[in-house]
Scaffold this active site. Structure first.
Site, PDB file in Angstrom:
ATOM      1  N   ARG A 225      11.964   0.089  10.027  1.00 24.81           N
ATOM      2  CA  ARG A 225      10.912   0.584  10.915  1.00 24.81           C
ATOM      3  C   ARG A 225      10.974  -0.134  12.255  1.00 24.81           C
ATOM      4  O   ARG A 225      11.238  -1.331  12.302  1.00 24.81           O
ATOM      5  CB  ARG A 225       9.537   0.320  10.287  1.00 24.81           C
ATOM      6  CG  ARG A 225       9.038   1.458   9.457  1.00 24.81           C
ATOM      7  CD  ARG A 225       7.811   1.107   8.652  1.00 24.81           C
ATOM      8  NE  ARG A 225       6.703   0.506   9.401  1.00 24.81           N
ATOM      9  CZ  ARG A 225       5.501   0.297   8.871  1.00 24.81           C
ATOM     10  NH1 ARG A 225       5.255   0.644   7.616  1.00 24.81           N
ATOM     11  NH2 ARG A 225       4.551  -0.252   9.590  1.00 24.81           N
TER      12      ARG A 225
ATOM     13  N   ARG B 294       0.958  -7.692  13.995  1.00 23.60           N
ATOM     14  CA  ARG B 294       0.235  -6.868  13.003  1.00 23.60           C
ATOM     15  C   ARG B 294      -0.582  -7.758  12.052  1.00 23.60           C
ATOM     16  O   ARG B 294      -1.703  -7.412  11.681  1.00 23.60           O
ATOM     17  CB  ARG B 294       1.218  -5.999  12.205  1.00 23.60           C
ATOM     18  CG  ARG B 294       1.621  -4.731  12.981  1.00 23.60           C
ATOM     19  CD  ARG B 294       2.974  -4.193  12.583  1.00 23.60           C
ATOM     20  NE  ARG B 294       3.042  -3.797  11.201  1.00 23.60           N
ATOM     21  CZ  ARG B 294       4.184  -3.733  10.489  1.00 23.60           C
ATOM     22  NH1 ARG B 294       5.326  -4.050  11.064  1.00 23.60           N
ATOM     23  NH2 ARG B 294       4.166  -3.348   9.253  1.00 23.60           N
TER      24      ARG B 294
ATOM     25  N   ARG C 175      -9.350   0.762   9.063  1.00 21.08           N
ATOM     26  CA  ARG C 175      -8.753  -0.502   9.453  1.00 21.08           C
ATOM     27  C   ARG C 175      -9.641  -1.283  10.407  1.00 21.08           C
ATOM     28  O   ARG C 175      -9.284  -2.378  10.819  1.00 21.08           O
ATOM     29  CB  ARG C 175      -7.452  -0.181  10.187  1.00 21.08           C
ATOM     30  CG  ARG C 175      -6.216  -0.819   9.619  1.00 21.08           C
ATOM     31  CD  ARG C 175      -5.087  -0.264  10.455  1.00 21.08           C
ATOM     32  NE  ARG C 175      -3.853  -0.913  10.265  1.00 21.08           N
ATOM     33  CZ  ARG C 175      -2.888  -0.442   9.477  1.00 21.08           C
ATOM     34  NH1 ARG C 175      -3.064   0.622   8.746  1.00 21.08           N
ATOM     35  NH2 ARG C 175      -1.752  -1.077   9.415  1.00 21.08           N
TER      36      ARG C 175
ATOM     37  N   LYS D  37       0.837  -1.212   0.000  1.00 24.98           N
ATOM     38  CA  LYS D  37       0.000   0.000   0.000  1.00 24.98           C
ATOM     39  C   LYS D  37       0.867   1.255   0.000  1.00 24.98           C
ATOM     40  O   LYS D  37       0.610   2.196  -0.739  1.00 24.98           O
ATOM     41  CB  LYS D  37      -0.908   0.035   1.243  1.00 24.98           C
ATOM     42  CG  LYS D  37      -1.788  -1.175   1.415  1.00 24.98           C
ATOM     43  CD  LYS D  37      -2.681  -1.057   2.639  1.00 24.98           C
ATOM     44  CE  LYS D  37      -1.966  -0.999   3.978  1.00 24.98           C
ATOM     45  NZ  LYS D  37      -1.280  -2.238   4.397  1.00 24.98           N
TER      46      LYS D  37
ATOM     47  N   ARG E  84      12.670  -4.967   4.551  1.00 29.81           N
ATOM     48  CA  ARG E  84      12.171  -3.632   4.200  1.00 29.81           C
ATOM     49  C   ARG E  84      12.942  -2.534   4.934  1.00 29.81           C
ATOM     50  O   ARG E  84      13.254  -2.654   6.109  1.00 29.81           O
ATOM     51  CB  ARG E  84      10.693  -3.540   4.569  1.00 29.81           C
ATOM     52  CG  ARG E  84      10.143  -2.131   4.398  1.00 29.81           C
ATOM     53  CD  ARG E  84       8.669  -2.114   4.245  1.00 29.81           C
ATOM     54  NE  ARG E  84       7.954  -2.364   5.482  1.00 29.81           N
ATOM     55  CZ  ARG E  84       6.628  -2.295   5.568  1.00 29.81           C
ATOM     56  NH1 ARG E  84       5.901  -2.010   4.506  1.00 29.81           N
ATOM     57  NH2 ARG E  84       6.038  -2.532   6.719  1.00 29.81           N
TER      58      ARG E  84
HETATM   59  P1  ADP Z   1       1.394  -1.635   7.959  1.00 31.72           P
HETATM   60  O1  ADP Z   1       0.167  -1.650   7.065  1.00 31.72           O
HETATM   61  O2  ADP Z   1       2.644  -2.015   7.245  1.00 31.72           O
HETATM   62  O3  ADP Z   1       1.222  -2.413   9.248  1.00 31.72           O
HETATM   63  P2  ADP Z   1       1.038   1.242   8.550  1.00 31.72           P
HETATM   64  O4  ADP Z   1       2.130   2.182   8.254  1.00 31.72           O
HETATM   65  O5  ADP Z   1      -0.224   1.352   7.753  1.00 31.72           O
HETATM   66  O6  ADP Z   1       1.697  -0.191   8.444  1.00 31.72           O
HETATM   67  O7  ADP Z   1       0.632   1.330  10.102  1.00 31.72           O
HETATM   68  C1  ADP Z   1       1.597   1.235  11.127  1.00 31.72           C
HETATM   69  C2  ADP Z   1       0.926   1.249  12.498  1.00 31.72           C
HETATM   70  O8  ADP Z   1       0.194   2.488  12.668  1.00 31.72           O
HETATM   71  C3  ADP Z   1      -0.132   0.167  12.731  1.00 31.72           C
HETATM   72  O9  ADP Z   1       0.450  -1.048  13.178  1.00 31.72           O
HETATM   73  C4  ADP Z   1      -0.992   0.823  13.818  1.00 31.72           C
HETATM   74  O10 ADP Z   1      -0.375   0.772  15.081  1.00 31.72           O
HETATM   75  C5  ADP Z   1      -1.008   2.282  13.388  1.00 31.72           C
HETATM   76  N1  ADP Z   1      -2.154   2.604  12.495  1.00 31.72           N
HETATM   77  C6  ADP Z   1      -2.055   3.075  11.219  1.00 31.72           C
HETATM   78  N2  ADP Z   1      -3.280   3.285  10.691  1.00 31.72           N
HETATM   79  C7  ADP Z   1      -4.173   2.916  11.653  1.00 31.72           C
HETATM   80  C8  ADP Z   1      -5.599   2.869  11.715  1.00 31.72           C
HETATM   81  N3  ADP Z   1      -6.359   3.257  10.679  1.00 31.72           N
HETATM   82  N4  ADP Z   1      -6.174   2.421  12.854  1.00 31.72           N
HETATM   83  C9  ADP Z   1      -5.447   2.053  13.914  1.00 31.72           C
HETATM   84  N5  ADP Z   1      -4.088   2.064  13.911  1.00 31.72           N
HETATM   85  C10 ADP Z   1      -3.454   2.487  12.802  1.00 31.72           C
END
Ligand code: ADP
Length: 224
Positions: A163, A174, A94, A18, A131
């Site tokens: 990260r 996750r 999410r 994404k 990554r």
């Molecule tokens: P990935 O999809 O690779 O896990 P993201 O960069 O989208 O990584 O998100 C990293 C972290 O940020 C998530 O594990 C969560 O803790 C938080 N996060 C991001 N977007 C949301 C969301 N919409 N709702 C709740 N937590 C979120």
């Protein structure tokens, strides 16, 4: 912009691509891109009050509570420009609560499409283990596809690092959180007739072409 840009959500497991595809699509369609993950990581790096609130959730791979996420998204929508000009959301929604909230916010300018990037879990684990991301602009690299100069971002010159939540334990959590809390929204969008599955395996260019083909096949520029 003409007030009729495409309105998209990108879904997919952590590491599905994404964060790579959303900026490319945002440049292609000339619409704003909002990654809640990037927003939270920047807040943590800058030590803002929101950053202090969310750090422990990011570090362990737990979701940030819905009320904080919704507040942050509202703030970004307020400054990002009119929603009807179009946008790409990556990492939001999410949870079902977030998806329902988004439907309300978008009552007058509904989503065009929700694209779900499909990638098998073994591929995800390999991708995330290698990554590396730019701490400044979020651009993604891999130990097998490095920036041109050392670990300096090709796009903005920022430092490229692993990260904090790309550790084995946080990634496992996750993926588990994704199954439990995010998979139900795939069904939610399927019932609304908005969901499109896209194969997320292959070179970045190939995946981008697949996404653009699906979007162009279903979205009519100029609709209000
Ligand atoms: P990935 O999809 O690779 O896990 P993201 O960069 O989208 O990584 O998100 C990293 C972290 O940020 C998530 O594990 C969560 O803790 C938080 N996060 C991001 N977007 C949301 C969301 N919409 N709702 C709740 N937590 C979120």
């Amino acid at each position: 912009m003409n007030g009729s840009g495409v309105r998209l959500v990108l879904l997919g497991k952590p590491g599905a691509g994404k964060g790579t595809q959303a900026p490319l699509l945002s440049a292609h369609y000339g619409v704003q891109h909002l990654s809640t993950g990037d927003v939270f990581r920047a807040a943590v790096a800058q030590g803002t009050p929101t950053g202090l609130e969310v750090k422990r959730f990011l570090d362990t791979g737990e979701l940030v509570p819905d009320d904080i996420v919704i507040r942050v998204v509202d703030e970004h929508f307020a400054v990002g420009g009119p929603l009807e000009d179009g946008f790409i959301l990556d990492g939001f929604p999410r949870t079902l609560v977030q998806a329902e909230e988004l439907e309300q916010v978008l009552a007058d300018h509904p989503l065009d499409l929700v694209l779900n990037l499909e990638v098998a879990t073994e591929t995800i684990l390999h991708r995330i283990a290698g990554r590396r991301v730019c701490i400044n602009c979020g651009a993604s690299y891999h130990v097998t596809a490095r920036p041109k100069v050392n670990w300096t971002c090709d796009v903005c010159g920022g430092d490229v690092v692993q990260r904090d939540d790309d550790t084995e334990a946080a990634v496992a959590n996750r993926l588990e959180v994704y199954q439990r809390q995010t998979v139900p929204i795939i069904d939610f969008y399927c019932k609304l007739g908005k969901l499109v599955e896209v194969d997320g395996v292959g070179e970045g260019d190939e995946v981008q072409e697949r996404l653009i083909k699906e979007i162009d096949g279903r979205y009519q520029p100029g609709r209000s």
